[in-house]
Design an enzyme around this catalytic site. Sequence first.
Site, mmCIF file in Angstrom:
data_model
loop_
_atom_site.group_PDB
_atom_site.id
_atom_site.type_symbol
_atom_site.label_atom_id
_atom_site.label_comp_id
_atom_site.label_asym_id
_atom_site.label_seq_id
_atom_site.Cartn_x
_atom_site.Cartn_y
_atom_site.Cartn_z
ATOM 1 N N THR A 192 11.047 -2.624 0.644
ATOM 2 C CA THR A 192 11.189 -3.508 -0.523
ATOM 3 C C THR A 192 9.994 -3.260 -1.438
ATOM 4 O OG1 THR A 192 12.217 -5.114 0.942
ATOM 5 C CG2 THR A 192 11.527 -5.921 -1.212
ATOM 6 N N GLU A 227 16.623 -10.552 10.033
ATOM 7 C CA GLU A 227 15.822 -10.138 11.185
ATOM 8 C C GLU A 227 16.497 -10.431 12.521
ATOM 9 O OE1 GLU A 227 11.517 -11.219 11.335
ATOM 10 O OE2 GLU A 227 11.736 -10.996 9.164
ATOM 11 N N LYS A 237 16.792 -5.971 -5.132
ATOM 12 C CA LYS A 237 16.409 -6.354 -3.767
ATOM 13 C C LYS A 237 15.451 -7.563 -3.793
ATOM 14 C CE LYS A 237 15.279 -6.554 0.505
ATOM 15 N NZ LYS A 237 16.100 -7.209 1.499
ATOM 16 N N TYR A 289 24.921 -21.048 1.203
ATOM 17 C CA TYR A 289 23.646 -20.584 1.760
ATOM 18 C C TYR A 289 22.554 -21.638 1.553
ATOM 19 C CZ TYR A 289 19.792 -17.700 3.177
ATOM 20 O OH TYR A 289 18.705 -17.221 3.852
ATOM 21 N N CYS A 297 10.045 -11.546 5.497
ATOM 22 C CA CYS A 297 10.378 -11.053 4.155
ATOM 23 C C CYS A 297 10.333 -12.080 3.028
ATOM 24 C CB CYS A 297 11.751 -10.386 4.190
ATOM 25 S SG CYS A 297 11.700 -8.869 5.139
ATOM 26 N N LYS A 351 6.833 -13.173 1.693
ATOM 27 C CA LYS A 351 6.157 -11.995 1.123
ATOM 28 C C LYS A 351 6.802 -11.587 -0.211
ATOM 29 C CE LYS A 351 7.515 -7.995 3.062
ATOM 30 N NZ LYS A 351 8.207 -7.290 1.995
HETATM 31 N N1 LIG Z 1 12.429 -6.959 8.592
HETATM 32 C C1 LIG Z 1 13.430 -7.196 7.770
HETATM 33 O O1 LIG Z 1 14.278 -8.053 8.041
HETATM 34 C C2 LIG Z 1 13.565 -6.401 6.471
HETATM 35 C C3 LIG Z 1 14.768 -6.475 5.779
HETATM 36 C C4 LIG Z 1 14.899 -5.758 4.599
HETATM 37 C C5 LIG Z 1 13.823 -5.020 4.104
HETATM 38 N N2 LIG Z 1 12.651 -4.997 4.784
HETATM 39 C C6 LIG Z 1 11.549 -4.199 4.225
HETATM 40 O O2 LIG Z 1 11.483 -2.935 4.882
HETATM 41 C C7 LIG Z 1 10.113 -2.516 5.053
HETATM 42 C C8 LIG Z 1 9.811 -2.332 6.535
HETATM 43 O O3 LIG Z 1 10.037 -3.566 7.186
HETATM 44 P P1 LIG Z 1 10.153 -3.688 8.789
HETATM 45 O O4 LIG Z 1 10.491 -5.108 9.036
HETATM 46 O O5 LIG Z 1 11.018 -2.617 9.346
HETATM 47 O O6 LIG Z 1 8.643 -3.417 9.202
HETATM 48 P P2 LIG Z 1 8.078 -3.130 10.695
HETATM 49 O O7 LIG Z 1 6.664 -3.541 10.677
HETATM 50 O O8 LIG Z 1 9.012 -3.711 11.714
HETATM 51 O O9 LIG Z 1 8.175 -1.545 10.803
HETATM 52 C C9 LIG Z 1 7.383 -0.651 10.046
HETATM 53 C C10 LIG Z 1 6.960 0.454 10.989
HETATM 54 O O10 LIG Z 1 6.325 1.481 10.226
HETATM 55 C C11 LIG Z 1 5.311 2.058 11.071
HETATM 56 N N3 LIG Z 1 4.403 2.852 10.244
HETATM 57 C C12 LIG Z 1 3.394 2.406 9.457
HETATM 58 N N4 LIG Z 1 2.785 3.466 8.849
HETATM 59 C C13 LIG Z 1 3.427 4.574 9.269
HETATM 60 C C14 LIG Z 1 3.261 5.966 8.999
HETATM 61 N N5 LIG Z 1 2.296 6.416 8.183
HETATM 62 N N6 LIG Z 1 4.104 6.848 9.613
HETATM 63 C C15 LIG Z 1 5.050 6.402 10.470
HETATM 64 N N7 LIG Z 1 5.251 5.093 10.759
HETATM 65 C C16 LIG Z 1 4.444 4.199 10.168
HETATM 66 C C17 LIG Z 1 4.692 0.854 11.761
HETATM 67 O O11 LIG Z 1 3.982 1.225 12.922
HETATM 68 C C18 LIG Z 1 5.939 -0.008 12.055
HETATM 69 O O12 LIG Z 1 6.460 0.238 13.340
HETATM 70 C C19 LIG Z 1 9.286 -3.583 4.338
HETATM 71 O O13 LIG Z 1 9.092 -3.201 3.008
HETATM 72 C C20 LIG Z 1 10.180 -4.815 4.404
HETATM 73 O O14 LIG Z 1 9.907 -5.728 3.384
HETATM 74 C C21 LIG Z 1 12.498 -5.650 5.982
#
Ligand SMILES: NC(=O)c1ccc[n+]([C@@H]2O[C@H](COP(=O)([O-])OP(=O)(O)OC[C@H]3O[C@@H](n4cnc5c(N)ncnc54)[C@H](O)[C@@H]3O)[C@@H](O)[C@H]2O)c1
Length: 272
Positions: free
Chosen positions: A101, A127, A177, A221, A234, A237
């Site tokens: 995002t 999540e 988004k 909702y 999310c 943030k």
């Molecule tokens: N969690 C949700 O429900 C959700 C939903 C939609 C969008 N998002 C967005 O997606 C993005 C990721 O969210 P997430 O929840 O999957 O985060 P997360 O923390 O679960 O996963 C991110 C992963 O990236 C890894 N990482 C960090 N730097 C790295 C690098 N240089 N090389 C390889 N791996 C690396 C971390 O170790 C971690 O495991 C964010 O921008 C978030 O806002 C999250």
Amino acid sequence: MRIVMVIISCIKGEINVERTMRIQIIGTGIVGEATACLAKSFGHEVYGYDINPRQSPYYTNISSTGKSYDLTFVCVNETLVDGVVSELVGKGMSNIVIRSTTRPGTIKALSEKCKVSLCHNPEFLREKTYLVDALTPPFVLIGTTDIPYKSLCGFYRPLQDRCKIIYTDVTTSEMAKLTLNNYLATLITFWNQINEVCKTVGVDTESVARVISNDSRVSSYGFTPCGEGFGGKCLPKDLVQLIDYGRSVGCNMSVMESIGIFNTRVRGLRPV
Ligand SMILES: NC(=O)c1ccc[n+]([C@@H]2O[C@H](COP(=O)([O-])OP(=O)(O)OC[C@H]3O[C@@H](n4cnc5c(N)ncnc54)[C@H](O)[C@@H]3O)[C@@H](O)[C@H]2O)c1
């Protein structure tokens, strides 16, 4: 116009999606694992990489695979996207798809800095149900700095009879988004506010919700649970992100600021 032509060619089925693709996933957290799961469900080979190897079933030490990839999905926290994408481009990789995002304008600037076209394909999962949600997205959004990669159109082709696949420019996609998450946060806050008033005067909030749901303009909702505010990784943030972004372009963000203050109070948190 070029984007429209590619979309039409996708619809006509001129893109070969039958072959197995090699999909690289950078960051095998929630979004990375969800993306891996979707790619596997389409029968593709998945290579996941995370700086923090965890128990993800999709983790592979890709530095030792020596393969090229049809698509690379970047699924890291948005603050790390610039560094990760710059490194991938430095290694000569293309067809990079950012699922994080990102703040509107980030990917366009990154594309110009790295002199490469990029796609944004935000994730809309929850999540708690992330793997099911990944396989049944409400819609697929593809924002592009140029034309969408053929391999990305092909990747989503198996879903095209089940959900809408929407193509926009990359900044619209980033804004969409961020807007969706803030829309959800706003609905939750609205119902928490109504709940406070109802409780004070001895009216049942859910009865009020049931009555007004007879109007087709009303979304359900946020009706329940009332009184808890919004949390998780999310929504809080992304609220801060929208306020900050809006201010940076000179907008008065007082509505969203009030939502943050209200949510902090109902959750009993210290203000950020
Ligand atoms: N969690 C949700 O429900 C959700 C939903 C939609 C969008 N998002 C967005 O997606 C993005 C990721 O969210 P997430 O929840 O999957 O985060 P997360 O923390 O679960 O996963 C991110 C992963 O990236 C890894 N990482 C960090 N730097 C790295 C690098 N240089 N090389 C390889 N791996 C690396 C971390 O170790 C971690 O495991 C964010 O921008 C978030 O806002 C999250």
